[in-house]
Design an enzyme around this catalytic site. Structure first.
Site, PDB file in Angstrom:
ATOM      1  N   GLY A  64      -0.213   8.967  14.888  1.00 47.34           N
ATOM      2  CA  GLY A  64       0.544   9.716  13.892  1.00 47.34           C
ATOM      3  C   GLY A  64      -0.353  10.705  13.184  1.00 47.34           C
ATOM      4  CE  LYS A  87       1.607   4.312  -1.938  1.00 41.85           C
ATOM      5  NZ  LYS A  87       0.955   4.365  -0.618  1.00 41.85           N
TER       6      LYS A  87
END
Length: 328
Positions: A12, A209
């Site tokens: 990616g 997060k």
């Protein structure tokens, strides 16, 4: 501990993938990058360019759209959006050897969340992110090393990344062991100029997060606001605070200890400046939104504990409506 050079593949080549590839390659590592389309063509032609707080980095990497070109790797970093994992995991099988470490560098609740945990949810899958068990079936979870990434970056053009905040990555084993492979990956990232920490409680950091994502991403799609605006403008800050408290309760119910108090969380968010969230960037480009991993999965974990999240649920629904409208 094994100190030989590592065979590294980054699967990616978006903003985070390019940032990590550039830092690792600049530190002398031989980096393979799995990319496709115009991004692949750009990287093969011009390499990867990163502008961050340490300056400008221009690197050459070995890039291909065929994982068979790389062979088995020691470390595979999955740097895609969560919705792309179902297609990506079967493709990376040629990269996986007996001792390959796979690090999902993704937002939201990971599909491996209950792997390695004891208690009544042990071995369950998170249905919002892995509804049919495709992710669980595609990769033996013993390869997985948990990761929480605090890197804000974007790609103005393919193969070019801008990251104007400090880089931080936290790694941890799903079963909370302090293993040799954990330390090896941490040291690798530290040698690349990224602040890297190892923890024996990775889910604590995951929830930090998760809270940052769920309190900012859906609302940014609804309003078009930056992080600075979301966390400081009174009319938006009230919604952020309500979602923050709902998510903190869910995190605590699952045994997580979030070290940042709500007021400090809001101040840190406002201090990020005029940053557009990754979900807002996806919305602007007409891409699918990561609402399953960032939103639905949190609601699912809340339901496990019979916790209502009405404000958060409504924000996710509104963001989904906006996203669907933009794509049709």
């Amino acid at each position: 501990m094994n100190t030989s050079p590592m065979r590294i593949c980054i699967a990616g080549a978006g903003a985070i993938g390019c940032t990590l590839a550039a830092r690792l390659a600049a530190s002398g590592q031989a980096v393979n990058v799995l990319a496709r389309g115009t991004t692949l063509a750009s990287i093969q032609r011009d390499g990867i360019q990163l502008s961050d707080l340490d300056g400008e980095h221009r690197v050459r990497v070995n890039a291909s759209d065929d994982p068979r070109a790389f062979g088995e790797q020691d470390l595979v970093l999955l740097c895609t959006k969560a919705p792309a994992l179902a297609q990506l995991l079967p493709q990376i099988q040629p990269l996986i050897g007996a001792d390959t470490v796979v690090v999902p560098v993704i937002n939201g609740v990971p599909w491996w969340y209950f792997h390695g945990q004891e208690g009544r949810f042990s071995g369950q899958r998170v249905k919002a992110v892995d509804p049919q068990g495709l992710l669980t079936d595609a990769l033996d979870l013993r390869h997985v090393l948990g990761c929480v990434v605090f890197i804000t970056a974007h790609c103005p053009t393919p193969g070019v990344a801008l990251a104007n905040n400090p880089h931080l990555m936290i790694f941890g084993e799903p079963d909370n062991r302090l293993s040799q492979r954990l330390e090896r990956v941490r040291a690798l990232m530290e040698s690349a100029g990224i602040e890297a920490r190892a923890t024996d409680r990775i889910r604590d950091n995951l929830w930090t997060k998760i809270i940052a994502n769920i309190t900012s991403n859906p609302l940014s799609v609804i309003t078009g606001a930056t992080l600075e605006q979301l966390y400081s403008l009174p009319e938006l800050r009230a919604l952020v605070s309500a979602s923050l408290h709902e998510t903190l309760l869910t995190a605590a119910a699952h045994g997580a200890r979030v070290s940042i108090d709500p007021q400090t969380f809001l101040e840190l968010g406002a201090g990020m400046g005029p940053v557009r969230t990754s979900m807002l960037q996806d919305y602007d480009k007409g891409r699918p939104l990561e609402l399953a991993a960032i939103g639905d999965a949190v609601l699912e974990l809340a339901e496990h504990m019979a916790i209502a999240m009405p404000i958060t649920r409504n924000l996710i629904a509104l963001a989904r409506f906006r996203g669907d409208q933009a794509r049709h």
